[in-house]
Write a protein that holds these residues in place. Structure first.
Motif, PDB file in Angstrom:
ATOM      1  N   VAL A 180     -45.633 -29.810 -12.678  1.00 16.84           N
ATOM      2  CA  VAL A 180     -45.026 -31.076 -13.092  1.00 16.84           C
ATOM      3  C   VAL A 180     -45.309 -32.125 -12.027  1.00 16.84           C
ATOM      4  CG1 VAL A 180     -42.907 -32.261 -13.724  1.00 16.84           C
ATOM      5  CG2 VAL A 180     -43.180 -29.854 -14.269  1.00 16.84           C
ATOM      6  N   ARG A 181     -46.074 -33.121 -12.388  1.00 25.38           N
ATOM      7  CA  ARG A 181     -46.301 -34.227 -11.454  1.00 25.38           C
ATOM      8  C   ARG A 181     -45.568 -35.472 -11.937  1.00 25.38           C
ATOM      9  NH1 ARG A 181     -51.157 -31.422 -11.085  1.00 25.38           N
ATOM     10  NH2 ARG A 181     -51.681 -30.795  -8.956  1.00 25.38           N
ATOM     11  N   GLY A 182     -44.776 -35.304 -12.943  1.00 22.43           N
ATOM     12  CA  GLY A 182     -44.026 -36.439 -13.477  1.00 22.43           C
ATOM     13  C   GLY A 182     -42.540 -36.134 -13.511  1.00 22.43           C
ATOM     14  N   ASP A 183     -41.942 -36.349 -14.660  1.00 20.67           N
ATOM     15  CA  ASP A 183     -40.493 -36.259 -14.805  1.00 20.67           C
ATOM     16  C   ASP A 183     -40.054 -34.811 -15.012  1.00 20.67           C
ATOM     17  OD1 ASP A 183     -37.831 -36.498 -15.530  1.00 20.67           O
ATOM     18  OD2 ASP A 183     -38.167 -38.436 -16.486  1.00 20.67           O
ATOM     19  N   LEU A 184     -39.204 -34.331 -14.132  1.00 25.90           N
ATOM     20  CA  LEU A 184     -38.710 -32.960 -14.222  1.00 25.90           C
ATOM     21  C   LEU A 184     -37.879 -32.759 -15.488  1.00 25.90           C
ATOM     22  CD1 LEU A 184     -38.347 -30.179 -12.910  1.00 25.90           C
ATOM     23  CD2 LEU A 184     -36.386 -31.115 -11.665  1.00 25.90           C
ATOM     24  N   ILE A 185     -37.108 -33.776 -15.870  1.00 22.38           N
ATOM     25  CA  ILE A 185     -36.269 -33.677 -17.066  1.00 22.38           C
ATOM     26  C   ILE A 185     -37.136 -33.435 -18.303  1.00 22.38           C
ATOM     27  CG2 ILE A 185     -34.724 -34.965 -18.594  1.00 22.38           C
ATOM     28  CD1 ILE A 185     -33.605 -36.337 -16.079  1.00 22.38           C
ATOM     29  N   VAL A 186     -38.250 -34.152 -18.382  1.00 31.27           N
ATOM     30  CA  VAL A 186     -39.172 -33.990 -19.514  1.00 31.27           C
ATOM     31  C   VAL A 186     -39.703 -32.559 -19.562  1.00 31.27           C
ATOM     32  CG1 VAL A 186     -41.384 -34.720 -20.482  1.00 31.27           C
ATOM     33  CG2 VAL A 186     -39.805 -36.430 -19.554  1.00 31.27           C
ATOM     34  N   ALA A 187     -40.084 -32.038 -18.395  1.00 28.74           N
ATOM     35  CA  ALA A 187     -40.636 -30.679 -18.334  1.00 28.74           C
ATOM     36  C   ALA A 187     -39.599 -29.640 -18.741  1.00 28.74           C
ATOM     37  CB  ALA A 187     -41.154 -30.386 -16.932  1.00 28.74           C
ATOM     38  N   LEU A 188     -38.386 -29.772 -18.225  1.00 30.96           N
ATOM     39  CA  LEU A 188     -37.334 -28.821 -18.561  1.00 30.96           C
ATOM     40  C   LEU A 188     -37.001 -28.867 -20.054  1.00 30.96           C
ATOM     41  CD1 LEU A 188     -34.970 -29.335 -15.478  1.00 30.96           C
ATOM     42  CD2 LEU A 188     -36.205 -27.233 -16.039  1.00 30.96           C
ATOM     43  N   SER A 189     -36.921 -30.064 -20.584  1.00 30.53           N
ATOM     44  CA  SER A 189     -36.608 -30.219 -22.011  1.00 30.53           C
ATOM     45  C   SER A 189     -37.708 -29.622 -22.877  1.00 30.53           C
ATOM     46  CB  SER A 189     -36.416 -31.700 -22.351  1.00 30.53           C
ATOM     47  OG  SER A 189     -35.350 -32.246 -21.592  1.00 30.53           O
ATOM     48  N   ALA A 190     -38.967 -29.859 -22.486  1.00 28.34           N
ATOM     49  CA  ALA A 190     -40.095 -29.335 -23.259  1.00 28.34           C
ATOM     50  C   ALA A 190     -40.098 -27.810 -23.256  1.00 28.34           C
ATOM     51  CB  ALA A 190     -41.410 -29.872 -22.688  1.00 28.34           C
ATOM     52  N   LEU A 191     -39.828 -27.207 -22.093  1.00 32.64           N
ATOM     53  CA  LEU A 191     -39.788 -25.746 -22.008  1.00 32.64           C
ATOM     54  C   LEU A 191     -38.662 -25.188 -22.870  1.00 32.64           C
ATOM     55  CD1 LEU A 191     -40.506 -25.061 -18.216  1.00 32.64           C
ATOM     56  CD2 LEU A 191     -41.964 -24.470 -20.147  1.00 32.64           C
ATOM     57  N   ALA A 192     -37.504 -25.839 -22.832  1.00 39.81           N
ATOM     58  CA  ALA A 192     -36.367 -25.367 -23.630  1.00 39.81           C
ATOM     59  C   ALA A 192     -36.686 -25.423 -25.125  1.00 39.81           C
ATOM     60  CB  ALA A 192     -35.128 -26.204 -23.318  1.00 39.81           C
ATOM     61  N   LYS A 193     -37.351 -26.494 -25.546  1.00 33.31           N
ATOM     62  CA  LYS A 193     -37.704 -26.623 -26.971  1.00 33.31           C
ATOM     63  C   LYS A 193     -38.706 -25.549 -27.393  1.00 33.31           C
ATOM     64  CE  LYS A 193     -36.756 -31.572 -27.347  1.00 33.31           C
ATOM     65  NZ  LYS A 193     -37.333 -32.931 -27.276  1.00 33.31           N
ATOM     66  N   LYS A 194     -39.700 -25.284 -26.544  1.00 30.89           N
ATOM     67  CA  LYS A 194     -40.690 -24.240 -26.856  1.00 30.89           C
ATOM     68  C   LYS A 194     -40.011 -22.870 -26.908  1.00 30.89           C
ATOM     69  CE  LYS A 194     -44.832 -26.493 -24.946  1.00 30.89           C
ATOM     70  NZ  LYS A 194     -45.805 -26.273 -26.040  1.00 30.89           N
ATOM     71  N   ARG A 195     -39.025 -22.683 -26.052  1.00 30.53           N
ATOM     72  CA  ARG A 195     -38.299 -21.397 -26.044  1.00 30.53           C
ATOM     73  C   ARG A 195     -37.500 -21.239 -27.334  1.00 30.53           C
ATOM     74  NH1 ARG A 195     -33.155 -19.548 -23.627  1.00 30.53           N
ATOM     75  NH2 ARG A 195     -33.413 -17.483 -22.667  1.00 30.53           N
ATOM     76  N   GLU A 196     -36.803 -22.297 -27.725  1.00 28.34           N
ATOM     77  CA  GLU A 196     -35.997 -22.248 -28.949  1.00 28.34           C
ATOM     78  C   GLU A 196     -36.867 -22.046 -30.185  1.00 28.34           C
ATOM     79  OE1 GLU A 196     -33.640 -25.826 -28.942  1.00 28.34           O
ATOM     80  OE2 GLU A 196     -31.920 -24.775 -28.073  1.00 28.34           O
ATOM     81  N   ALA A 197     -38.077 -22.605 -30.153  1.00 35.55           N
ATOM     82  CA  ALA A 197     -38.983 -22.485 -31.304  1.00 35.55           C
ATOM     83  C   ALA A 197     -39.720 -21.148 -31.328  1.00 35.55           C
ATOM     84  CB  ALA A 197     -39.990 -23.633 -31.268  1.00 35.55           C
ATOM     85  N   GLY A 198     -39.504 -20.329 -30.274  1.00 37.93           N
ATOM     86  CA  GLY A 198     -40.171 -19.036 -30.210  1.00 37.93           C
ATOM     87  C   GLY A 198     -41.608 -19.104 -29.725  1.00 37.93           C
ATOM     88  N   GLU A 199     -42.019 -20.271 -29.218  1.00 41.89           N
ATOM     89  CA  GLU A 199     -43.392 -20.413 -28.729  1.00 41.89           C
ATOM     90  C   GLU A 199     -43.560 -19.848 -27.325  1.00 41.89           C
ATOM     91  OE1 GLU A 199     -44.636 -24.492 -29.081  1.00 41.89           O
ATOM     92  OE2 GLU A 199     -43.603 -24.723 -31.010  1.00 41.89           O
ATOM     93  N   LEU A 200     -42.489 -19.864 -26.548  1.00 43.43           N
ATOM     94  CA  LEU A 200     -42.507 -19.308 -25.192  1.00 43.43           C
ATOM     95  C   LEU A 200     -41.307 -18.388 -25.015  1.00 43.43           C
ATOM     96  CD1 LEU A 200     -43.350 -22.361 -22.883  1.00 43.43           C
ATOM     97  CD2 LEU A 200     -44.854 -20.447 -23.427  1.00 43.43           C
ATOM     98  N   HIS A 201     -41.488 -17.357 -24.221  1.00 41.59           N
ATOM     99  CA  HIS A 201     -40.388 -16.431 -23.947  1.00 41.59           C
ATOM    100  C   HIS A 201     -40.192 -16.346 -22.431  1.00 41.59           C
ATOM    101  CE1 HIS A 201     -40.506 -15.195 -28.156  1.00 41.59           C
ATOM    102  NE2 HIS A 201     -41.819 -15.104 -28.031  1.00 41.59           N
TER     103      HIS A 201
END
Length: 353
Positions: free
Chosen positions: A70-91
């Motif tokens: 992450v070279r930008g906004d940490l909040i954006v990165a955390l939110s994106a990871l959480a969404k991918k996790r909820e969608a089953g794209e990342l575990h």
């Protein structure tokens, strides 16, 4: 869904953060860990782990761990990871955020409390600070960032202890305890550390146990015999009473901008007066108050009140009931930059019943 435990891994340049992180990622522990490199420079996870020039920001490893720069906004990165996790794209089971060597961990920690979406998905477990035994004394002298990293820590991990003499290590530990008496200290050699010492520490959770180094508190109590009230605290008393080794006195010239002091009293607080005074402290000194935490005895309350804060953000909650035979009293620790201890102590005394 349960909150995702999150760890902030910090430490000065070259302290050994990446070595420790690589060890954690490569161990056969069965955990799926997402690692966020919160950085703007070139201090990346080793090439074998993170493909630096890849157009894909998220790299999944063989053991299921995930790396994300992450070279930008940490909040954006955390939110994106959480969404991918909820969608089953990342575990993944948990997150480790590695900061740059020159980072102030304060804003990273505040992210977990200031952003509503982050707070819905993540729980800050602890701030871990890796300290280089060989160079830490000089770094603490020269760089406020190094002091801040120690001051924010819930746990301190000393690396490269094989490169210093026992007397040097003892002096460093004494100084670290002076800056932050609430953080336990462990040694980590070549990145080897039991997972139990780095994960699920629950250092940032409100609880009814205020862990302050007992030698630090004992030293302050011994020093306090010269005074009328029962909770005198001096940063220097660690040198005078807290260590049996004579070499400690030779390091008395270290006057760190960031230091800690403890307030103790067996008299209960007036809740209204204390609320008003703490609010004024945070309003005036908040930017200089790195971490503060306490277990409080309130007038008329059968339960402990626990509070903690980071800079201007402060929270409190009810703790366990006072035990029948338990000695009742308040214990508070403040860690900050050039805090006027006399103002804090006299103000808190005026809030006692």
């Amino acid at each position: 869904m349960a909150l995702i435990p999150s760890t902030i891994l910090t430490g000065f340049l070259g302290a050994g953060k990446t070595t420790l992180l690589n060890r954690i990622l490569q161990e056969d522990h069965g955990l799926k860990i997402a690692v966020i490199e919160n950085e703007f420079g070139q201090e990346n996870i080793d090439n074998e782990i993170l493909v630096q020039d890849s157009s894909e920001q998220i790299v999944e490893m063989n053991n299921g761990c995930i790396c994300c720069t992450v070279r930008g906004d940490l909040i954006v990165a955390l939110s994106a990871l959480a969404k991918k996790r909820e969608a089953g794209e990342l575990h993944f089971d948990r997150i480790i955020i590695e900061t740059t060597g020159l980072a102030n961990p304060g804003p990273v920690a505040q992210t977990f409390f200031m952003d509503e979406e982050v707070g819905v998905h993540y729980m800050l477990d602890a701030v871990l600070t890796v300290v280089d035994a060989r160079h830490a004394m000089t770094q603490l002298d020269e760089y406020e960032e190094a002091q801040r990293q120690v001051g924010f820590a819930d746990k301190l991990l000393i690396s490269k202890t094989d490169l210093v003499e026992p007397a040097q290590l003892d002096a460093l530990k004494a100084r670290l305890m002076r800056i932050n008496p609430r953080a336990p200290i462990s040694q980590v050699d070549f990145g080897r550390a039991p997972l139990a010492e780095v994960l699920d520490i629950r250092g940032f959770n409100l609880n009814d146990k205020l862990e302050i180094d007992p030698d630090f508190v004992k030293a302050e109590e011994e020093h306090g015999h010269d005074h009328d009230h029962e909770h005198v605290h001096t940063d220097a008393c660690r040198h005078e009473h807290g260590d049996e080794h004579e070499h400690n006195h030779h390091h008395g010239h270290h006057s760190d901008d960031i230091a800690a002091f403890v307030f103790k009293s067996n008299r209960p607080f007036d809740p209204a007066k204390l609320d008003e005074f703490l609010a004024s402290l945070v309003n005036v000194f908040g930017p200089r108050m790195l971490r503060y935490k306490g277990v409080l005895l309130m007038q008329g309350a059968e339960r402990k009140v626990v509070f903690q804060g980071v800079h201007q953000m402060m929270g409190s909650d009810l703790g366990a009931k006072w035990g029948e035979n338990e000695e009742r009293g308040s214990k508070m620790v403040f860690i900050g930059k050039n805090l006027p201890k006399d103002v804090f102590v006299s103000g808190l005394e005026q809030c006692l019943v």
